[in-house]
Design an enzyme around this catalytic site. Sequence first.
Site, PDB file in Angstrom:
ATOM      1  N   LYS A 114      -3.126  -1.670   5.070  1.00  0.00           N
ATOM      2  CA  LYS A 114      -3.215  -1.416   3.632  1.00  0.00           C
ATOM      3  C   LYS A 114      -4.481  -0.613   3.319  1.00  0.00           C
ATOM      4  CE  LYS A 114      -1.700  -4.925   1.229  1.00  0.00           C
ATOM      5  NZ  LYS A 114      -1.873  -6.345   0.885  1.00  0.00           N
TER       6      LYS A 114
ATOM      7  N   GLY B 125       4.329 -11.078   2.831  1.00  0.00           N
ATOM      8  CA  GLY B 125       4.188 -12.344   2.131  1.00  0.00           C
ATOM      9  C   GLY B 125       3.472 -13.430   2.907  1.00  0.00           C
TER      10      GLY B 125
ATOM     11  N   MET C  58       0.209 -13.464   3.975  1.00  0.00           N
ATOM     12  CA  MET C  58      -1.164 -13.732   3.596  1.00  0.00           C
ATOM     13  C   MET C  58      -1.311 -13.575   2.096  1.00  0.00           C
ATOM     14  SD  MET C  58      -3.245 -12.345   6.780  1.00  0.00           S
ATOM     15  CE  MET C  58      -2.660 -10.741   6.446  1.00  0.00           C
TER      16      MET C  58
ATOM     17  N   ARG D 205       3.091   2.448   3.195  1.00  0.00           N
ATOM     18  CA  ARG D 205       3.113   2.155   4.627  1.00  0.00           C
ATOM     19  C   ARG D 205       4.448   2.634   5.168  1.00  0.00           C
ATOM     20  NH1 ARG D 205       3.523  -4.117   3.153  1.00  0.00           N
ATOM     21  NH2 ARG D 205       5.554  -4.018   2.192  1.00  0.00           N
TER      22      ARG D 205
ATOM     23  N   HIS E 159      11.959 -11.270  -0.448  1.00  0.00           N
ATOM     24  CA  HIS E 159      11.452 -11.737   0.838  1.00  0.00           C
ATOM     25  C   HIS E 159      12.545 -11.779   1.899  1.00  0.00           C
ATOM     26  CE1 HIS E 159      10.348 -15.004   3.700  1.00  0.00           C
ATOM     27  NE2 HIS E 159       9.221 -14.316   3.720  1.00  0.00           N
TER      28      HIS E 159
ATOM     29  N   TYR F 175      17.996   4.830  39.319  1.00  0.00           N
ATOM     30  CA  TYR F 175      18.890   4.363  38.256  1.00  0.00           C
ATOM     31  C   TYR F 175      18.662   2.883  37.969  1.00  0.00           C
ATOM     32  CZ  TYR F 175      21.767   2.066  41.804  1.00  0.00           C
ATOM     33  OH  TYR F 175      22.195   1.247  42.813  1.00  0.00           O
TER      34      TYR F 175
HETATM   35  P1  ADP Z   1       1.266  -7.928  -0.138  1.00  0.00           P
HETATM   36  O1  ADP Z   1       0.514  -7.554   1.061  1.00  0.00           O
HETATM   37  O2  ADP Z   1       1.823  -9.295  -0.101  1.00  0.00           O
HETATM   38  O3  ADP Z   1       2.258  -6.882  -0.546  1.00  0.00           O
HETATM   39  P2  ADP Z   1      -0.535  -6.848  -2.099  1.00  0.00           P
HETATM   40  O4  ADP Z   1      -1.960  -6.877  -1.794  1.00  0.00           O
HETATM   41  O5  ADP Z   1       0.158  -5.566  -1.901  1.00  0.00           O
HETATM   42  O6  ADP Z   1       0.180  -8.006  -1.308  1.00  0.00           O
HETATM   43  O7  ADP Z   1      -0.380  -7.311  -3.573  1.00  0.00           O
HETATM   44  C1  ADP Z   1       0.843  -7.636  -4.126  1.00  0.00           C
HETATM   45  C2  ADP Z   1       1.058  -6.901  -5.412  1.00  0.00           C
HETATM   46  O8  ADP Z   1      -0.009  -7.130  -6.308  1.00  0.00           O
HETATM   47  C3  ADP Z   1       1.104  -5.418  -5.264  1.00  0.00           C
HETATM   48  O9  ADP Z   1       2.372  -4.972  -4.936  1.00  0.00           O
HETATM   49  C4  ADP Z   1       0.726  -4.935  -6.629  1.00  0.00           C
HETATM   50  O10 ADP Z   1       1.875  -4.876  -7.453  1.00  0.00           O
HETATM   51  C5  ADP Z   1      -0.190  -6.016  -7.123  1.00  0.00           C
HETATM   52  N1  ADP Z   1      -1.575  -5.546  -7.057  1.00  0.00           N
HETATM   53  C6  ADP Z   1      -2.438  -5.663  -6.045  1.00  0.00           C
HETATM   54  N2  ADP Z   1      -3.610  -5.080  -6.348  1.00  0.00           N
HETATM   55  C7  ADP Z   1      -3.471  -4.577  -7.585  1.00  0.00           C
HETATM   56  C8  ADP Z   1      -4.323  -3.832  -8.458  1.00  0.00           C
HETATM   57  N3  ADP Z   1      -5.560  -3.496  -8.101  1.00  0.00           N
HETATM   58  N4  ADP Z   1      -3.831  -3.488  -9.648  1.00  0.00           N
HETATM   59  C9  ADP Z   1      -2.589  -3.825 -10.006  1.00  0.00           C
HETATM   60  N5  ADP Z   1      -1.746  -4.510  -9.249  1.00  0.00           N
HETATM   61  C10 ADP Z   1      -2.172  -4.888  -8.037  1.00  0.00           C
HETATM   62 MG    MG Z   2       1.975  -5.061  -1.010  1.00  0.00          MG
END
Ligand code: ADP
Ligand code: MG
Length: 918
Positions: free
Chosen positions: A27, A109, A111, A368, A486, A886
């Site tokens: 990420k 989902g 962590m 990703r 999920h 083979y």
């Molecule tokens: P996961 O790894 O479980 O996808 P994320 O870190 O991507 O978790 O967070 C889940 C969701 O939270 C993201 O898809 C986004 O919609 C929301 N989110 C995370 N950070 C922000 C942010 N800075 N501003 C707005 N929404 C956020």
């Molecule tokens: Mg995410």
Amino acid sequence: MAKKNVYFFGGGKADGNESMKNLLGGKGANLAEMAGHPDLHLPVPPGFTITTEVCTYYYKNGQKYPAGLKEEVAKALKKVEALMGKKFGDPGDPLLVSVRSGARKSMPGMMETVLNVGLTAKTIPGMIRQSGGNGRFVYDAYRRLITMYSDVVMEKGGGIEPKEDMGIRRQLERIMHDIKKKKGVALDVELTVDDLKTLCNAYKAKIKEVLGKEFPDDAMAQLWGGIGAVFASWNGKRAIAYRRIEGIPDEWGTAVNVQTMVFGNMGDDSATGVAFTRNPGNGDDHFYGEYLVNAQGEDVVAGIRTPAPINTVSQSDHNKDLKTLEGAMSGVYKELYGIQKRLERHYRDMQDIEFTIEKGRLFMLQCRVGKRNGPAAVKMALDMVKEKLISKEEAVLRVTPEQLDELLHPIIDPAEEKKNKPVGKGLPAGPGAAAGRIVFTSADAMRWAKESKQVILVREETNPEDIDGMRAAAAILTARGGMTSHAALVARGWGKCCVVGCSAIEIDLGARTLRIGEAAVKEGDWVTLNGTKGLVYAGQLAMMDAAAENQDLNDFLKICDSIRALKIRTNADTPDDARKARGFGAEGIGLFRTEHMFYGKGSAQPLFLLRKMIMSSSVEERRRALEELFPFMKKDMKGTLEAMDGLPVTIRLLDPPLHEFVPHQKEQREQLAASLNISLEELEKRANLLQESNPMMGHRGVRLGVTYPEVSETQFRAILEAAAELIKDGKKVYPEIMIPVVGEVKELEDQLVIAKRVYAEVLKKSGLKKIDHMFGTMIEIPRAALVADKIAEVASFFSFGTNDLTQMTFGYSRDDIGGFLQDYLEKGILPDDPFQSIDIEGVGELITMGITRGRKTNKNLKVGICGEHGGDPRSIAFCYKAGMNYVSCSPFRVPIARLAAARAVLADRPAKKKTRKK
Ligand code: ADP
Ligand code: MG
Ligand code: MG
């Protein structure tokens, strides 16, 4: 200089980039790339990433942070504040942040993430003023913070294990549910600001009551609480279980991303969504996704409201009445569409993206490489080659053997499917079809699966706690959730048959019963799913194989063929299997077992004659029996040689210990005695003489031929006469005669004398000048590998029989390893079942030695493998490296072997990359 622990991104710059996944997590690396790469400069809310090395340090040093981390975080936060013109914890214009986990590989989902960090009694009024008096929005954000924080930081991060259904999040959700009920509203967006204020107060009281601690009312305390909880989540139960399944090492650690909040919950001009640059379910080149208006974070995947399609190609039965993003906010959609195109070009692969729209402004929150199922992986790889986005080599590396396997998975027999009416329809989240007995909990799924029952796990929706049960089930069915829920995400990753969002389902978990539309089903009843179409059928429908007609599959495998060096053969004992395998692309038979003709359909008469031969006590008796058996043998060889049309067919002489064929029933014994003209007592005496205390290491394989030369002779003659007759019919044939269980060259020489004599006799009888053939041996006894140089002077080919070779190298009985294998795997004494994946260190060393020594005395020695391992991708890679010509595997594994062999080549030399297109 001290090691850099914190990497900044934002404002068109970034300290890191996409190549730094190990350090910044997937990420963090991609946030840096999106923000900082000159070709992208996408609208990414600024923030910073605390490295995975900090996590590793943290666990190595009694959960302490490295020196200087606090200062580095403070500095990075200052930079964010400067860019945003806001201050974290400031009462006037407060900055809010999210604290997001992010390991090298995505762990959907598994962590934790906390949003809206920095909201406190002090900052709430300022936040309301800054949002133009939108108190509803601020309290909505606040109740989300309280929920996430208490769950992630205070409970999970605090190592508290609540009782079933008594987790703090569940308890808070129940309060929300009660308020909604009291107000007579269905959705949380219908709650007013006062409702939300009441809710927040009730939440905080509940937290105090349940967890015995106050929810912290200090921005910095919240920030560091969040950071600590993300690190703690790396060693949470679910994350550990997921790592075991996916084979992710514990040492990798997670990074923490702290990022400026943007808000999709500011009203009807705000939204949040997830999308794929191509359809991950079938590979179609269409922008595909879902979104929710006035929502935040996980709302889209949580299944609380039904997400809407972003455009018309993303519509399904399930959401077709909801307004598309393209229709509702066309300007933002256009911008998003452009960005996803650029992202796909930039990464040269399908991307999975997360975005948020705040008051009509688009922000990118994640990208990703998107997970995809097998059919989609193959289609995308092929399309991208056509689009010149990737090279052929890259296409081969884009499809894993497991993904290819999905295309070979059964589907419901179309005729059968036509006859039956589906009882329910949901979204096609995982391909292929599966039938199973339904169970309602993850624990039940595991228990039933242990008893070898095929089960389908039915849930309202799944969550990360269900992971083991989902794994154990043959398929997954959920009542709620969309293509990005999920269950869909996980099933797609595994290539498991899955139907989600089947709204016709009503589950009564207590009674373990289920209504699907009209149908009432209970635990243990059979249900059949079509995961490719999203259909649910009551009962157990017949399955069939779909691989043959799949054009994409064939085109893709042709690309593999253009790269691989190993030939792929098959293990086949019947003309039918041989034809099937050729259809899958087999280039010969690596193992044709003569004894097959004594089992199964049509075997009664040859088996009787074989038994007669076995029970003979003199050479004359035996010869008579063999003469009667001969026509059956010849016919059998002929069928398969003909089906392979000139491709090599390795025919192994009779291998098993003879007493395996001795009948046990009295009636059969009497019949046999009569035909031999002996008494039953005499027959039993002879049968007893054949008993061995260790038959697998007894009188079998070449040893039979040494004791009874006439047995080998008959087989040689059957093979060579079959070949001669086919040649005279104008057919092409290539038999390779293989002697099993050889450990000493003299055994082979002994047999070769017979073979040569028979060959001369067959030439004479047929009038042919020659019959192309080879004479070789199986290497399946460790000693054979050791003296391979001597053996290769006599043999033209080696075929490694790795089943026996593994058995004898380890001294593990193949039939009894089940008794202790599990303990060996659990204790890490063995990394894998050595009968499935070659033990490279030990058995592999013998193979390498055997090949090297063999080729020293016979440089044209042809080498292959015919054990179970010939269809295992890891073992195939080994065989390639070891220098085999083979591999041979069961007909259904042939396509996988073709792919694995191509990937083996590419593992050795880096794939040519297409240059990046702007
Ligand atoms: P996961 O790894 O479980 O996808 P994320 O870190 O991507 O978790 O967070 C889940 C969701 O939270 C993201 O898809 C986004 O919609 C929301 N989110 C995370 N950070 C922000 C942010 N800075 N501003 C707005 N929404 C956020
Ligand atoms: Mg995410
Ligand atoms: Mg063997």
